[in-house]
Design an enzyme around this catalytic site. Sequence first.
Site, mmCIF file in Angstrom:
data_model
loop_
_atom_site.group_PDB
_atom_site.id
_atom_site.type_symbol
_atom_site.label_atom_id
_atom_site.label_comp_id
_atom_site.label_asym_id
_atom_site.label_seq_id
_atom_site.Cartn_x
_atom_site.Cartn_y
_atom_site.Cartn_z
ATOM 1 N N THR A 12 5.170 -9.020 -2.047
ATOM 2 C CA THR A 12 6.179 -9.577 -2.956
ATOM 3 C C THR A 12 6.993 -8.468 -3.599
ATOM 4 O O THR A 12 8.179 -8.656 -3.877
ATOM 5 C CB THR A 12 5.520 -10.450 -4.048
ATOM 6 N N MET A 87 -2.930 -0.204 -0.855
ATOM 7 C CA MET A 87 -4.229 -0.142 -1.533
ATOM 8 C C MET A 87 -5.158 0.932 -0.983
ATOM 9 O O MET A 87 -6.394 0.738 -0.944
ATOM 10 C CB MET A 87 -4.894 -1.527 -1.473
ATOM 11 N N LEU A 90 -3.773 8.189 -0.458
ATOM 12 C CA LEU A 90 -3.208 9.127 0.511
ATOM 13 C C LEU A 90 -3.743 10.522 0.200
ATOM 14 O O LEU A 90 -3.814 10.914 -0.964
ATOM 15 C CB LEU A 90 -1.682 9.093 0.433
ATOM 16 N N HIS A 106 1.870 0.060 -10.402
ATOM 17 C CA HIS A 106 0.480 -0.242 -10.752
ATOM 18 C C HIS A 106 0.443 -1.266 -11.882
ATOM 19 O O HIS A 106 1.178 -1.123 -12.867
ATOM 20 C CB HIS A 106 -0.237 1.038 -11.187
#
Length: 203
Positions: A12, A87, A90, A106
């Site tokens: 979204t 989610m 990295l 966040h």
Amino acid sequence: MRVAVLISGTGTNLQALLDELHGGPVEIVGVAASRADAGGLERAARAGVETAVFAIADHPERAARDAALGDWLEERSAELVVLAGFMEVLGPEFIRRFAGRVVNVHPSLLPAFPGVRAIEQAVEHGVKVMGVTVHFVDEGVDSGPIILQEALELPYPAPIAEIEQRVHGVEHRLLPRAVRLIAERRVNVDPANPRVVLIDDGD
Ligand code: GRF
């Protein structure tokens, strides 16, 4: 600005970026997902944006996945990488490779409640005010310099599904705004204190 979006789920926030910015101040040059069943991949395809999947399980280890993802982003000359419900963490090599060019949204007022289950953590803690943060990504978890934040009051009892809806409403405004400000070169890190992000908000 050439922007790539990384996702893991429904997408979204990606949709908000597509609706608000794509074809205007920003061109979304690719959408990469950490899992093949991420619903957001369909949203990208509907918008005619190239997609790819970089699942850790498809690579010898996380660093190899990150390196392959980095190559894909550079082949598309991505100037900014937006984590929109991505989610996974990295690795430091990736963050150094795209230093200062990775942002994340966040669902909490960082530094409170970093990591997963942020909304649940806030409700379980009984906070009266929570919110959304858009920040640069550094080598920590949700610890990078903050670009924009917006608060929202928490009514109790606080059904999680209802809170999530309200949080998404804020995210879908705040993330496109942050990306637009970056694309218009109005976001700079304070040379005197790299924790501080200066916004030329001349609205
Ligand atoms: C958002 O709430 C984002 O803050 C969090 O994951 C959720 C992803 O939602 N990291 P969507 O996939 O953009 O709908």
